[in-house]
Write a protein that holds these residues in place. Structure first.
Motif, PDB file in Angstrom:
ATOM      1  N   THR A   6      32.232 -13.983   5.504  1.00  0.00           N
ATOM      2  CA  THR A   6      31.617 -12.684   5.772  1.00  0.00           C
ATOM      3  C   THR A   6      32.641 -11.574   5.535  1.00  0.00           C
ATOM      4  N   LYS A   7      32.136 -10.344   5.482  1.00  0.00           N
ATOM      5  CA  LYS A   7      33.033  -9.197   5.307  1.00  0.00           C
ATOM      6  C   LYS A   7      34.062  -9.145   6.430  1.00  0.00           C
TER       7      LYS A   7
ATOM      8  N   ILE B 107      38.158  -9.314   6.094  1.00  0.00           N
ATOM      9  CA  ILE B 107      39.035  -8.273   6.645  1.00  0.00           C
ATOM     10  C   ILE B 107      40.091  -8.891   7.560  1.00  0.00           C
ATOM     11  N   LYS B 108      39.699  -9.869   8.347  1.00  0.00           N
ATOM     12  CA  LYS B 108      40.658 -10.562   9.218  1.00  0.00           C
ATOM     13  C   LYS B 108      41.759 -11.215   8.385  1.00  0.00           C
ATOM     14  N   GLY B 109      41.376 -11.866   7.284  1.00  0.00           N
ATOM     15  CA  GLY B 109      42.364 -12.490   6.396  1.00  0.00           C
ATOM     16  C   GLY B 109      43.256 -11.458   5.727  1.00  0.00           C
TER      17      GLY B 109
ATOM     18  N   ALA C 210      36.925  -6.135   0.864  1.00  0.00           N
ATOM     19  CA  ALA C 210      36.068  -7.198   1.404  1.00  0.00           C
ATOM     20  C   ALA C 210      34.693  -7.177   0.755  1.00  0.00           C
ATOM     21  N   ASN C 211      34.169  -5.972   0.527  1.00  0.00           N
ATOM     22  CA  ASN C 211      32.832  -5.859  -0.074  1.00  0.00           C
ATOM     23  C   ASN C 211      32.793  -6.373  -1.506  1.00  0.00           C
TER      24      ASN C 211
ATOM     25  N   SER D 128      34.879  -8.534  -2.916  1.00  0.00           N
ATOM     26  CA  SER D 128      35.455  -9.874  -3.124  1.00  0.00           C
ATOM     27  C   SER D 128      34.411 -10.972  -3.112  1.00  0.00           C
ATOM     28  N   ASN D 129      33.191 -10.624  -2.699  1.00  0.00           N
ATOM     29  CA  ASN D 129      32.064 -11.563  -2.759  1.00  0.00           C
ATOM     30  C   ASN D 129      32.331 -12.853  -1.985  1.00  0.00           C
ATOM     31  N   GLY D 130      32.921 -12.701  -0.786  1.00  0.00           N
ATOM     32  CA  GLY D 130      33.136 -13.859   0.076  1.00  0.00           C
ATOM     33  C   GLY D 130      34.328 -14.713  -0.287  1.00  0.00           C
ATOM     34  N   ASP D 131      35.135 -14.273  -1.247  1.00  0.00           N
ATOM     35  CA  ASP D 131      36.279 -15.048  -1.746  1.00  0.00           C
ATOM     36  C   ASP D 131      37.568 -14.437  -1.178  1.00  0.00           C
ATOM     37  N   LEU D 132      38.158 -15.104  -0.181  1.00  0.00           N
ATOM     38  CA  LEU D 132      39.355 -14.567   0.465  1.00  0.00           C
ATOM     39  C   LEU D 132      40.539 -14.544  -0.492  1.00  0.00           C
ATOM     40  N   ARG D 133      40.651 -15.550  -1.339  1.00  0.00           N
ATOM     41  CA  ARG D 133      41.765 -15.580  -2.289  1.00  0.00           C
ATOM     42  C   ARG D 133      41.735 -14.355  -3.206  1.00  0.00           C
ATOM     43  N   LYS D 134      40.543 -14.018  -3.676  1.00  0.00           N
ATOM     44  CA  LYS D 134      40.400 -12.845  -4.535  1.00  0.00           C
ATOM     45  C   LYS D 134      40.789 -11.572  -3.785  1.00  0.00           C
TER      46      LYS D 134
END
Length: 423
Positions: free
Chosen positions: A154-155, A159-161, A189-190, A192-198
């Motif tokens: 999620t967004k 953001i936490k990451g 976050a918006n 990145s489409n759910g991809d934390l690495r990105k």
């Protein structure tokens, strides 16, 4: 060599993993597996950048097995054979834990090479894939494995990451004061489409590409964030899972008479440039889900589809939107779809018998001698262009396939049929 920020902040403990609470939360399946220490064969399925590799690395650290990691994208059968050769060495007395990334890129023979050793317990397999394993993984491996689906983050989780990534960067760059606009984290976050690495790659680029001021400080604002993020890319593969998932959501939203959701999923398909799939799906929806409730829908949709095909993108989006809204707001009926499927099912499961002889072709010399068409009653010769006679084969003469829906159009059809039959 400097490690990427995404690797630097990779959690070492399951409690630090961002997201996946349905798997890693208290008393959830993966949490219980890790707590027990009994590691079974598993397949991690989910989009990129959601923690599959991170969790596999954590598992590797808590097991006393020899750990091997290979990527099926560039690995070969020889890589598997080299691991198999090590199975009876001193290093592998407790067995092997093999992390096979992108298993969908292994062919059937390559996947089969692991079966014997999974069966006898010498190899414990943890495989990851971004594609539906039930479509791409050999069934014998599936039957020996637990499939665990990792969800898009999620967004808020992204953001936490990102905050953690910035904290790590502040420690690495202790002589530089890093500050940022809060909107930066939400924007990254918006997109990145759910991809934390990105997302982490974007913030890393923003930090290292921004020149410190005279006070050794950097400030990351929204303009910098936009420069450091690529255009948002939706998860979409014309031959993969996401293709069918979006098309399914598109059709179900139209069927459910939700014009806003219908347009949303149309927008996703348009972003992917998948004109052919959109057109095909609109045409079938017009007949499958609207059908007899609004028979003219197919004509409107066909005109819109033809226009879209002639126009091409970007203009094609307009007639496609019109067709989608016509279907989403139209009355619904699946009577045509149900009727033909019931009839086809009878052909597969029943002895339907022969066509009544008076309905058979009689337009040739000698047909009368064979009895073809002899007792046929021509409906136009009767009042209201109707005469009662049996049209279905004798074996299924009482079969009913078309059941009019409870919509205005089909109620008129039902009333008409009653009228002519009872006249």
């Amino acid at each position: 060599m400097t490690k990427p920020l995404a690797d630097k902040i990779r959690p070492k403990d399951v409690k630090d993993v961002v997201g996946q609470s349905h798997l890693l939360g208290e008393n959830k399946i993966l949490n219980r597996i890790l707590s027990s220490g009994y590691i079974t064969n598993m397949i991690f399925y989910g989009p990129p950048g959601v923690g599959k590799t991170t969790v596999a690395n954590i598992i590797a650290k808590i097991t006393n097995k020899k750990f091997y990691k290979i990527n099926a994208t560039n690995a070969s059968l020889e890589d598997i054979k080299r691991i198999i050769k090590d199975l009876d060495s001193l290093m592998t007395l407790n067995g092997v834990l093999l992390y096979l990334d992108e298993i969908q890129n292994f062919n059937k023979k390559q996947q089969q090479s692991l079966l014997e050793f999974m069966e006898n317990g010498k190899i414990t397999l943890i495989a990851s894939t971004t594609e539906n394993p039930y479509h791409y993984v050999y069934k014998a491996i599936l039957s020996r494995s637990t499939v665990l689906e990792f969800k898009m983050l999620t967004k808020e989780e992204i953001i936490k990451g990102l905050r953690r990534a910035i904290d790590v960067s502040k420690k690495d760059l202790s002589d530089i004061n890093i500050e940022y606009d809060e909107n930066v984290l939400e924007y990254i976050a918006n997109v990145s489409n759910g991809d934390l690495r990105k997302a982490i790659n974007a913030i890393e680029l923003a930090i290292y590409s921004t020149k410190p001021n005279k006070d050794r400080g950097i400030y990351i604002d929204l303009s910098i964030a936009k420069e450091c993020t690529q255009k948002k890319v939706l998860n979409y593969d014309k031959s993969g899972d996401s293709h069918y998932d979006i098309l399914s959501a598109f059709q179900k939203s139209i069927r459910g008479s939700d014009p806003d959701a219908s347009i949303h999923y149309l927008a996703r398909l348009i972003k992917a440039g998948d004109l052919i799939s959109i057109c095909r799906r609109l045409l079938v929806i017009a007949c499958e889900d609207i059908g007899m409730a609004y028979p003219n829908a197919i004509n409107i949709v066909k005109s819109c589809v033809d226009s879209a095909m002639q126009l091409g993108f970007p203009e094609a989006r307009i007639p496609l939107s019109q067709a989608t809204l016509v279907l989403a707001t139209a009355p619904k009926s699946n009577s045509a779809y149900m009727a033909i499927d019931l009839a086809l099912n009878d052909l597969d499961s029943k002895d339907v018998g022969d066509i009544p002889i008076y309905l058979k072709d009689s337009h040739y010399s000698g047909a009368n001698k064979l009895g073809r068409g002899v007792d046929y009653k021509y409906p136009h010769s009767y009042k209201n262009n109707y005469v009662k006679q049996q049209y279905l084969p004798e074996n299924i003469k009482n079969a009913e396939y078309y059941i009019p829906g409870k919509n205005k159009m089909e109620q008129k059809v039902e009333n008409y049929l009653r009228y002519i039959k009872n006249y």
